[in-house]
Design a protein around this motif. Structure first.
Motif, PDB file in Angstrom:
ATOM      1  N   LYS A  83       0.849  -1.072  -0.169  1.00  0.00           N
ATOM      2  CA  LYS A  83       0.001  -0.068   0.090  1.00  0.00           C
ATOM      3  C   LYS A  83       0.739   1.379  -0.159  1.00  0.00           C
ATOM      4  O   LYS A  83       0.394   2.439   0.006  1.00  0.00           O
ATOM      5  CB  LYS A  83      -0.876   0.046   1.230  1.00  0.00           C
ATOM      6  CG  LYS A  83      -1.999  -1.314   1.394  1.00  0.00           C
ATOM      7  CD  LYS A  83      -2.815  -1.301   2.382  1.00  0.00           C
ATOM      8  CE  LYS A  83      -3.594  -2.550   2.644  1.00  0.00           C
ATOM      9  NZ  LYS A  83      -4.053  -2.516   3.961  1.00  0.00           N
ATOM     10  N   GLU A 607      -1.305   2.489 -13.705  1.00  0.00           N
ATOM     11  CA  GLU A 607      -1.705   1.532 -12.374  1.00  0.00           C
ATOM     12  C   GLU A 607      -2.341   2.458 -11.491  1.00  0.00           C
ATOM     13  O   GLU A 607      -1.931   3.493 -11.179  1.00  0.00           O
ATOM     14  CB  GLU A 607      -0.477   0.860 -11.678  1.00  0.00           C
ATOM     15  CG  GLU A 607      -1.191   0.076 -10.436  1.00  0.00           C
ATOM     16  CD  GLU A 607       0.040  -0.845  -9.987  1.00  0.00           C
ATOM     17  OE1 GLU A 607      -0.151  -1.505  -8.815  1.00  0.00           O
ATOM     18  OE2 GLU A 607       1.283  -0.515 -10.432  1.00  0.00           O
ATOM     19  N   ARG A 609      -4.312   3.042  -7.726  1.00  0.00           N
ATOM     20  CA  ARG A 609      -4.775   2.258  -6.374  1.00  0.00           C
ATOM     21  C   ARG A 609      -5.651   3.351  -5.436  1.00  0.00           C
ATOM     22  O   ARG A 609      -5.269   4.400  -5.265  1.00  0.00           O
ATOM     23  CB  ARG A 609      -3.507   2.110  -5.549  1.00  0.00           C
ATOM     24  CG  ARG A 609      -2.486   1.178  -6.303  1.00  0.00           C
ATOM     25  CD  ARG A 609      -1.405   0.731  -5.050  1.00  0.00           C
ATOM     26  NE  ARG A 609      -0.263   0.315  -5.853  1.00  0.00           N
ATOM     27  CZ  ARG A 609       1.109   0.040  -5.289  1.00  0.00           C
ATOM     28  NH1 ARG A 609       1.167   0.531  -4.019  1.00  0.00           N
ATOM     29  NH2 ARG A 609       2.047  -0.628  -5.710  1.00  0.00           N
ATOM     30  N   ASN A 627      -6.791  -2.070  -6.257  1.00  0.00           N
ATOM     31  CA  ASN A 627      -5.710  -1.915  -7.274  1.00  0.00           C
ATOM     32  C   ASN A 627      -6.147  -2.150  -8.696  1.00  0.00           C
ATOM     33  O   ASN A 627      -6.620  -3.469  -8.879  1.00  0.00           O
ATOM     34  CB  ASN A 627      -4.362  -2.768  -6.681  1.00  0.00           C
ATOM     35  CG  ASN A 627      -3.150  -2.613  -7.652  1.00  0.00           C
ATOM     36  OD1 ASN A 627      -2.795  -1.452  -8.127  1.00  0.00           O
ATOM     37  ND2 ASN A 627      -2.698  -3.360  -8.462  1.00  0.00           N
ATOM     38  N   GLU A 629      -4.369  -2.663 -12.906  1.00  0.00           N
ATOM     39  CA  GLU A 629      -3.315  -2.613 -13.681  1.00  0.00           C
ATOM     40  C   GLU A 629      -3.901  -2.481 -15.037  1.00  0.00           C
ATOM     41  O   GLU A 629      -4.544  -3.733 -15.579  1.00  0.00           O
ATOM     42  CB  GLU A 629      -2.381  -3.469 -13.461  1.00  0.00           C
ATOM     43  CG  GLU A 629      -1.811  -3.646 -12.055  1.00  0.00           C
ATOM     44  CD  GLU A 629      -0.961  -4.822 -11.721  1.00  0.00           C
ATOM     45  OE1 GLU A 629      -0.521  -5.590 -12.700  1.00  0.00           O
ATOM     46  OE2 GLU A 629      -0.527  -5.175 -10.492  1.00  0.00           O
ATOM     47  N   TYR A 643      -7.291  -6.652 -11.794  1.00  0.00           N
ATOM     48  CA  TYR A 643      -7.353  -6.006 -10.836  1.00  0.00           C
ATOM     49  C   TYR A 643      -7.604  -6.681  -9.283  1.00  0.00           C
ATOM     50  O   TYR A 643      -7.573  -8.144  -9.593  1.00  0.00           O
ATOM     51  CB  TYR A 643      -8.835  -5.226 -10.714  1.00  0.00           C
ATOM     52  CG  TYR A 643     -10.164  -5.849 -10.794  1.00  0.00           C
ATOM     53  CD1 TYR A 643     -10.631  -6.139  -9.573  1.00  0.00           C
ATOM     54  CD2 TYR A 643     -10.468  -6.725 -11.768  1.00  0.00           C
ATOM     55  CE1 TYR A 643     -11.906  -6.972  -9.651  1.00  0.00           C
ATOM     56  CE2 TYR A 643     -11.697  -7.444 -11.925  1.00  0.00           C
ATOM     57  CZ  TYR A 643     -12.336  -7.610 -10.713  1.00  0.00           C
ATOM     58  OH  TYR A 643     -13.364  -8.406 -10.817  1.00  0.00           O
TER      59      TYR A 643
END
Length: 724
Positions: A83, A607, A609, A627, A629, A643
């Motif tokens: 994280k 990406e 998050r 998350n 990508e 994800y």
């Protein structure tokens, strides 16, 4: 579905960004926000910047860990890194920063380098409460070893109360099978001497699946499936003694051992049909049981002297690693159960590393001068023997697969660094030399490769503090990446009977030059990196249409150009609700000669998050982490988007001595990796990897004792990282 999710997350990110800008532009009196407004809809609430938990140090992001609500539900430091802005973790536990750069791990400014599995176990043994902060350095100066393209420096909490202290940390992960992680930490401080002991035991079963679809040269269609169960147990122990002789002199000695046992069951199938996929051509099954063990022994000695503005430090390390592995490869016809082939392998691998380094620094007014010298030596011996079952029913030596390989490397390195603060401007400059002498000897095939080269590696950085809310920094560095042992060793590593990779003893080191600019506005940090790498080390596939064998070989590409844009900003939506948004965009241009063509593609991907933390009544904390990508890849392969979503809950008990956490990682089991070969005229191949990352977890940690003294961790060297 994954694309839609990515777009939704992007819209939420942009929406949050817009709201934050509106708040910055508006000046709203505190008197306008009364108790009644706190209960209105979220869309009407003014979003405020979260409390300061992130800062810059010479352009490097420093993230507070202990006491940071973003990490309160994380089970250990490994989960914290997932994280942390600028840091990524893959399915196999690999740690990356700045795209695909593997960083060195430091503890309190000292390098900590282990095999990947040992490093993961160590990071999983550290709860967030034991860590003060993380510093992510994606462009280290020439003061550090040239192979360090990135560094993550973990600062442990320091307490000096007399007495003893202990803590237990345990994690349980459950899906089809379960895995357990246990660690016990004990420290005792007398004022002059500090003793520390850490013991760990991890065990359980993990699973992995591989599948591939390939349209063969004869127009047949072959499907490959592999299923693997890895039953493992890891025992570790480390002890340390830290002598504080006086205010100027300090000596520490540390010993450690790590012992791993794994029994792996791997089964697979090759299912081949005609091009219409209606007529069966062949169906074979394979069994590949593996027995593996690794024994690690390490010792570290450290002496430091400090008097006024002068400091000298000596660090010495020894590491011994022994690997043993035995495999059986059994292939049968599915319909008749007839034995098609049977071979065995017996591997022994031994690695010894010795290092010694001296660093000295002198403060002269507002400037600091630093100088250092380092010597490292590593010896690796690898012997793998294959025996094949003959028609007579006897196992006979197989010289085509067997291999004896040794690698010896000696490195002399030194650096000179200058640092000075001129008002709000901080300047750092340095130059490093590294002389490498290496000999790789593939004894079986009588191939000896000897190299001796000297490289000069400069660096420069400058940072300027505009005001407490604004910082700007710029840095440049040149780095070298030497091939690791597994990339050099020319033996076969099998994924399936028709799929394996081979090392290349003729690989050259690669060189990377890059610049990085970073800007901070309060908690909002944005960085941009631009660089070029020459002699890029990579693997490429070669397909044999006659045997249908697909092998991956190592080579050096002429060059690649890359760029990385990263930004992160935490926002406090309500007193009980904070959101940290992260965005990273990547650009990669590879110049790749392959077979009779040259492929040079520009690949862009991103990406996103979102880390949301909800602080609820009665001490409960809920964390929702997502998350995504986008589609990515390289000149040869397309990597599909994916994800993941994690949910966890945390609470302290017994006057904060007991900490419990419960949650579910990868809720939708959506983080598998799927690849497709771009150039169908060469090879039509699609493959996928799946790991058991979707699992429920339960975690608890308990602190006991009369002191809060934090023991000094073992210091290890960067050469140990190259044993992987």
């Amino acid at each position: 579905m994954m694309i839609k999710l990515g777009l939704c997350m992007l819209l939420l990110l942009l929406s949050t960004f817009g709201k934050a800008q509106d708040v910055l532009k508006r000046k709203v009196s505190d008197s306008l926000i009364d108790d009644k407004s706190e209960t209105t809809a979220i869309s009407e609430v003014i979003i405020q910047s979260a409390s300061r938990s992130i800062k810059l140090n010479d352009g490097n992001v420093v993230m507070a860990v202990s006491g940071n609500k973003d990490f309160r539900t994380s089970t250990n430091l490994f989960e914290v890194l997932r994280k942390t802005p600028g840091v990524a973790i893959d399915q196999e536990g690999g740690i990356f920063i700045g795209g695909r750069v593997t960083p060195a791990i430091f503890i309190d400014g000292k390098p900590v380098v282990m095999t990947n599995q040992e490093l993961q176990a160590y990071l999983r043994s550290l709860p967030p409460e034991m860590v003060e902060s993380l510093e992510v350095n994606s462009n280290p100066s020439s003061k550090y070893d040239a192979e360090f393209k990135g560094i993550i420096d973990i600062k442990l909490k320091k307490n000096t109360n007399l007495g003893w202290k202990g803590s237990y940390n345990g994690n349980l992960y459950i899906n089809k099978f379960s895995t357990r992680e246990n660690s016990l930490n004990l420290t005792y401080n007398t004022g002059k001497v500090a003793y520390s002991v850490q013991a760990g035991y991890n065990d359980g079963i993990s699973t992995y699946r591989y599948h591939a679809l390939q349209r063969l040269a004869n127009t047949n269609v072959m499907r490959t499936k592999t299923y693997q169960e890895d039953r493992g147990a890891v025992y570790s122990i480390q002890t340390g003694v830290d002598f504080r002789v006086n205010d100027k002199n300090r000596v520490s000695i540390n010993l450690r051992g790590n012992f791993r046992e794994n029994d792996r069951i791997r089964s697979g199938s090759l299912y081949t049909t005609d091009k219409s996929e209606t007529k069966l051509v062949s169906h074979t099954e394979s069994e590949n049981p593996i027995s593996y063990s690794q024994d690690n022994y390490g010792m570290t000695a450290n002496y430091s002297f400090q008097n006024k503005g002068f400091k000298i430090d000596f660090l010495g390390n020894y590491l011994s690693v022994k690997n043993k592995q035995q495999d059986d490869f059994i292939n049968r016809n599915k319909g008749s159960s007839a034995l098609l082939s049977y071979w065995k392998s017996d591997l022994f691998n031994k690695i010894s590393i010795y290092t010694g380094q001296i660093d000295a620094s002198q403060k002269i007014g507002s400037a600091d001068m630093e100088v250092g010298i380092k010597y490292s030596q590593s010896d690796t011996h690898n012997n793998i023997r294959y025996d094949t079952l003959s028609a007579a029913g006897q196992f006979v030596f197989d010289p085509a697969r067997s291999n004896i390989f040794s690698y010896k490397e000696k490195i002399w390195a030194g650096y000179l660094a200058y640092r000075q603060k001129l008002g709000k401007l901080q300047i750092n400059a340095g130059i490093r030399f590294e002389n490498t002498n290496s000999i790789s000897n593939a004894i079986t095939v009588d191939s000896l490769v000897s190299r001796n080269y000297l490289e000069w590696l400069p660096s420069f950085s400058a940072s300027y503090t505009i005001n407490p809310s604004n910082e700007l920094s710029f840095s440049y560095s040149r780095k070298i990446t030497r091939p690791v042992f597994s990339q050099l060793n020319p033996f076969r590593f099998y994924f399936s009977p028709l799929n394996y990779w081979i090392g290349n003893p003729y690989l050259l080191p690669s060189f990377t030059s890059q610049i990085k600019a970073t800007y901070r506005y309060k908690n909002w940090i944005t960085s941009f990196t631009l660089g070029k790498e020459k002699d890029v080390m990579t693997r490429y596939p070669i397909y044999n249409p006659e045997t249908n064998v697909l092998e991956y070989l190592g080579t050096n590409l002429p060059y690649r150009k890359f760029a990385v844009l990263e930004t992160s900003f935490p926002l406090k939506i309500k007193k009980w609700w904070t959101v940290t948004s992260q965005f990273a965009g990547y650009y990669n241009y590879e110049f790749r000669p392959y077979l009779d063509d040259v492929f040079a593609l520009k690949i862009c991907n991103y990406e996103i998050r979102l880390n949301q933390v909800f602080t609820l009544p009665k001490g409960y904390t809920i964390n929702l982490f997502a998350n995504y990508e986008s589609k990515s890849g390289n000149s040869l392969y397309i990597i599909k988007p994916r994800y993941t979503v994690d949910l966890s809950v945390q609470k302290f008990w017994l006057d904060n001595k007991l900490n419990t956490k419960i949650g579910y990682n990868n809720i939708f089991d959506s983080y598998d990796q799927r690849l497709e070969f771009r150039h169908k005229q060469i090879m039509d191949n699609r493959l996928g990897h799946w790991w058991d990352s979707s699992r429920f977890f339960l975690s608890l940690s308990y602190n006991f004792g009369s002191s809060k003294y934090q023991a000094k961790e073992i210091q290890k060297t960067e050469e140990e990282n190259r044993t992987r």
